[in-house]
Design a protein around this motif. Structure first.
Motif, short mmCIF file in Angstrom:
data_model
loop_
_atom_site.label_atom_id
_atom_site.label_comp_id
_atom_site.label_asym_id
_atom_site.label_seq_id
_atom_site.Cartn_x
_atom_site.Cartn_y
_atom_site.Cartn_z
N UNK A 1 1.13 -1.39 0.28
CA UNK A 1 -0.40 -0.61 0.39
C UNK A 1 0.96 1.64 0.38
N UNK A 2 0.47 2.44 -0.64
CA UNK A 2 0.85 3.55 -0.25
C UNK A 2 1.29 3.88 0.87
N UNK A 3 0.95 3.42 1.88
CA UNK A 3 0.54 3.91 3.62
C UNK A 3 2.24 3.21 3.81
N UNK A 4 1.83 2.08 3.59
CA UNK A 4 3.28 1.07 4.22
C UNK A 4 4.58 1.50 2.74
N UNK A 5 4.27 1.82 1.97
CA UNK A 5 5.63 2.28 0.97
C UNK A 5 6.19 3.34 1.75
N UNK A 6 5.33 4.21 2.15
CA UNK A 6 6.11 6.24 2.78
C UNK A 6 6.40 5.33 4.15
N UNK A 7 5.96 4.52 4.64
CA UNK A 7 6.34 4.72 6.61
C UNK A 7 7.51 4.05 6.21
N UNK A 8 7.65 3.03 5.66
CA UNK A 8 9.28 2.25 5.41
C UNK A 8 10.03 2.68 4.58
N UNK A 9 10.10 4.32 3.32
CA UNK A 9 10.88 4.62 3.40
C UNK A 9 11.37 5.48 4.08
N UNK A 10 10.52 6.03 4.62
CA UNK A 10 10.53 7.59 5.62
C UNK A 10 11.75 6.61 7.11
N UNK A 11 11.14 5.53 7.33
CA UNK A 11 12.27 4.27 8.04
C UNK A 11 13.48 3.67 7.83
N UNK A 12 13.69 4.37 6.73
CA UNK A 12 15.21 3.79 5.72
C UNK A 12 15.24 2.89 5.95
N UNK A 13 13.87 1.61 5.61
CA UNK A 13 14.38 0.11 5.13
C UNK A 13 15.36 -0.09 4.21
N UNK A 14 16.04 -0.52 3.73
CA UNK A 14 17.11 -0.80 3.23
C UNK A 14 16.03 -1.66 1.54
N UNK A 15 15.34 -3.15 1.98
CA UNK A 15 14.46 -3.63 0.87
C UNK A 15 13.54 -3.17 0.69
N UNK A 16 13.00 -2.26 0.76
CA UNK A 16 11.66 -0.98 -0.03
C UNK A 16 13.03 -0.03 -0.07
N UNK A 17 13.97 0.34 -0.36
CA UNK A 17 13.85 1.49 -0.53
C UNK A 17 15.06 1.04 -2.33
N UNK A 18 15.33 0.06 -2.07
CA UNK A 18 16.46 -0.55 -2.79
C UNK A 18 15.38 -1.64 -4.44
N UNK A 19 14.38 -1.58 -3.87
CA UNK A 19 13.02 -1.98 -4.49
C UNK A 19 12.39 -1.27 -5.73
N UNK A 20 12.50 0.34 -4.84
CA UNK A 20 11.98 1.57 -5.24
C UNK A 20 12.83 1.69 -6.66
N UNK A 21 14.19 2.34 -5.99
CA UNK A 21 15.56 2.41 -7.26
C UNK A 21 15.28 1.45 -8.26
N UNK A 22 15.18 0.34 -8.04
CA UNK A 22 15.65 -0.36 -9.75
C UNK A 22 14.07 -0.59 -9.75
N UNK A 23 13.08 0.16 -9.62
CA UNK A 23 11.85 0.26 -10.42
C UNK A 23 11.98 1.43 -11.55
#
Length: 59
Positions: free
Chosen positions: A34-56
Motif C-alpha cells: 500500500x502507499x501508506x506502507x511504502x511511505x512509512x518504510x521509506x521514511x524509516x530507511x528500510x533498505x529493502x523497500x528503498x532498493x526495490x523503489x530505486x530499481x524500478x
C-alpha cells in the motif's frame, strides 16, 4: 538514523518518480504494498523497500 534522513529518502524517491513520470500509487502497486506502507518504510530507511523503489525507478 537522524530524524530528517527519512525525509531525504522520501525526497530522493519523489525526484526519481517524477523524473520517470509515475505516481506514488503506481510505484506502490509495482512493489506490491500500500502507499501508506511504502511511505512509512521509506521514511524509516528500510533498505529493502528503498532498493526495490530505486530499481524500478532507475530502469
Amino acid at each position: 538514523m537522524k530524524k530528517n534522513q527519512g525525509n531525504i529518502y522520501l525526497a530522493e524517491i519523489t525526484y526519481l518518480r517524477i523524473k520517470k513520470g509515475i505516481t506514488f500509487i503506481e510505484l506502490a502497486k509495482k512493489i506490491g504494498v500500500s502507499t501508506f506502507w511504502l511511505r512509512t518504510k521509506i521514511k524509516e530507511g528500510n533498505q529493502k523497500y528503498l532498493e526495490k523503489a530505486r530499481s524500478i525507478l532507475e530502469s
